[in-house]
Design an enzyme around this catalytic site. Structure first.
Site, mmCIF file in Angstrom:
data_model
loop_
_atom_site.group_PDB
_atom_site.id
_atom_site.type_symbol
_atom_site.label_atom_id
_atom_site.label_comp_id
_atom_site.label_asym_id
_atom_site.label_seq_id
_atom_site.Cartn_x
_atom_site.Cartn_y
_atom_site.Cartn_z
ATOM 1 N N TYR A 44 0.838 -1.198 0.000
ATOM 2 C CA TYR A 44 0.000 0.000 0.000
ATOM 3 C C TYR A 44 0.882 1.261 0.000
ATOM 4 C CZ TYR A 44 -4.495 -2.270 1.330
ATOM 5 O OH TYR A 44 -5.663 -2.998 1.380
ATOM 6 N N GLY A 45 2.076 1.121 0.528
ATOM 7 C CA GLY A 45 2.910 2.286 0.850
ATOM 8 C C GLY A 45 3.365 3.105 -0.342
ATOM 9 N N CYS A 75 -1.613 -1.313 10.477
ATOM 10 C CA CYS A 75 -0.905 -0.858 9.288
ATOM 11 C C CYS A 75 -0.717 0.637 9.462
ATOM 12 C CB CYS A 75 -1.750 -1.145 8.041
ATOM 13 S SG CYS A 75 -1.004 -0.558 6.510
ATOM 14 N N CYS A 185 6.355 0.500 10.271
ATOM 15 C CA CYS A 185 5.660 -0.340 9.297
ATOM 16 C C CYS A 185 5.582 -1.704 9.960
ATOM 17 C CB CYS A 185 6.440 -0.414 7.990
ATOM 18 S SG CYS A 185 5.784 -1.681 6.870
ATOM 19 N N THR A 186 4.392 -2.272 9.995
ATOM 20 C CA THR A 186 4.227 -3.505 10.779
ATOM 21 C C THR A 186 4.947 -4.706 10.155
ATOM 22 O OG1 THR A 186 2.093 -3.801 9.671
ATOM 23 C CG2 THR A 186 2.073 -2.841 11.884
HETATM 24 N N1 DGL Z 1 2.467 -2.916 6.933
HETATM 25 C C1 DGL Z 1 2.174 -1.653 6.376
HETATM 26 C C2 DGL Z 1 2.466 -0.512 7.349
HETATM 27 O O1 DGL Z 1 2.527 -0.704 8.548
HETATM 28 C C3 DGL Z 1 2.717 -1.264 5.055
HETATM 29 C C4 DGL Z 1 3.183 -2.179 4.017
HETATM 30 C C5 DGL Z 1 2.785 -1.705 2.646
HETATM 31 O O2 DGL Z 1 3.453 -0.831 2.073
HETATM 32 O O3 DGL Z 1 1.784 -2.212 2.177
HETATM 33 O O4 DGL Z 1 2.611 0.612 6.936
#
Ligand code: DGL
Length: 266
Positions: A44-45, A75, A185-186
């Site tokens: 998503y980032g 997230c 970021c998790t």
């Molecule tokens: N795990 C997501 C977070 O904590 C991001 C990973 C992604 O870029 O999708 O921001």
């Protein structure tokens, strides 16, 4: 369904949110958890705010159909949009950014490094929340475009991950000699060993611990805790299940008792 028996929902763009599940299982072992990781659309980032919002909303609607009693937004990227999302949900949303930033304020740190996705860093959401409580804290942030997707693909190749970590943290340290680093970021706590090996002098801060405390406080306050001894974990993903099984084992999670591939319609 009896209110207290309803599951806690946990969402992430992918496998990283299991690091939050680990902390919730430690603090609230009786809770049933339904986790959703949107690996088909991860990362998503590197997406726009509107895309992230629309994708997150689909997961929240799915969890609403599962009658969750609250949702932990596991997230950071999605949590950057928490105000928009809160208006859309009939249940409480617990933001990992709010939990992590409030901890930095309580610790009264003079400075802190932060590594997250490019989107999280671009929003300045951590800085805004930290500076609301401690305007003097220097926050040195750097985004990584690649680290989350490497991890979400289950690509734990040591040298590639170490190179990416070193490149980004070197930038942070060239700006200020911070001693503490927020893993914003998790996905990143999954490779905490790599961070420790590359930068043993840095104290790593995983906001997941604070988010689990916030979830517990919310349930206790609302009298919504589940009295059973051991809860069940359900893992749902729009992608493949293999990496979820591998990471659930790496993190020593209880379960999952149930794993499903769920495709979400736009
Ligand atoms: N795990 C997501 C977070 O904590 C991001 C990973 C992604 O870029 O999708 O921001």
């Amino acid at each position: 369904m009896y209110q207290n028996s309803r599951p806690i929902g946990v969402i992430d763009s992918g496998v990283g949110g299991l690091t939050v599940v680990r902390q919730i299982q430690r603090l609230l072992p009786g809770e049933d958890i339904i986790f959703f990781g949107d690996s088909a659309n991860c990362p998503y980032g590197n997406r726009s705010a509107d895309e992230i919002y629309a994708l997150a909303l689909r997961m929240l609607r799915y969890l609403e159909s599962q009658e969750v009693k609250c949702v932990a937004i596991a997230c950071n990227t999605i949590s950057s949009l928490i105000d928009r999302l809160r208006g859309e949900c009939p249940f409480s949303l617990v933001s990992i950014i709010e939990s992590g930033a409030d901890y930095i304020v309580r610790e009264k740190l003079p400075s802190v490094g932060l590594i997250g996705t490019e989107f999280t860093v671009s929003t300045g959401a951590y800085e805004a929340r930290i500076h609301a409580g401690n305007p003097d804290c220097l926050v040195v942030s750097k985004g990584s475009a690649d680290l989350a997707s490497l991890i979400d693909r289950g690509d734990f190749n040591r040298s590639v991950i170490d190179e990416e970590i070193t490149a980004q943290i070197d930038v942070i340290l060239s700006r200020a000699p911070v001693k503490d680093l927020i893993l914003a970021c998790t996905h990143f706590p999954i490779v905490a060993e790599n961070f420790h090996r590359c930068f043993p002098e840095l104290r790593l801060i995983d906001p997941a611990e604070q988010q689990a405390i916030a979830v517990k406080n919310l349930l206790v306050y609302r009298n919504l805790t589940n009295p059973q001894t051991r809860g069940k974990l359900t893992i749902c993903t729009s992608g493949g299940l293999e990496v979820y099984s591998a990471v659930a084992q790496m993190l020593n999670l209880y379960g999952p008792e149930d794993s499903r591939v769920v495709s979400l319609e736009q």
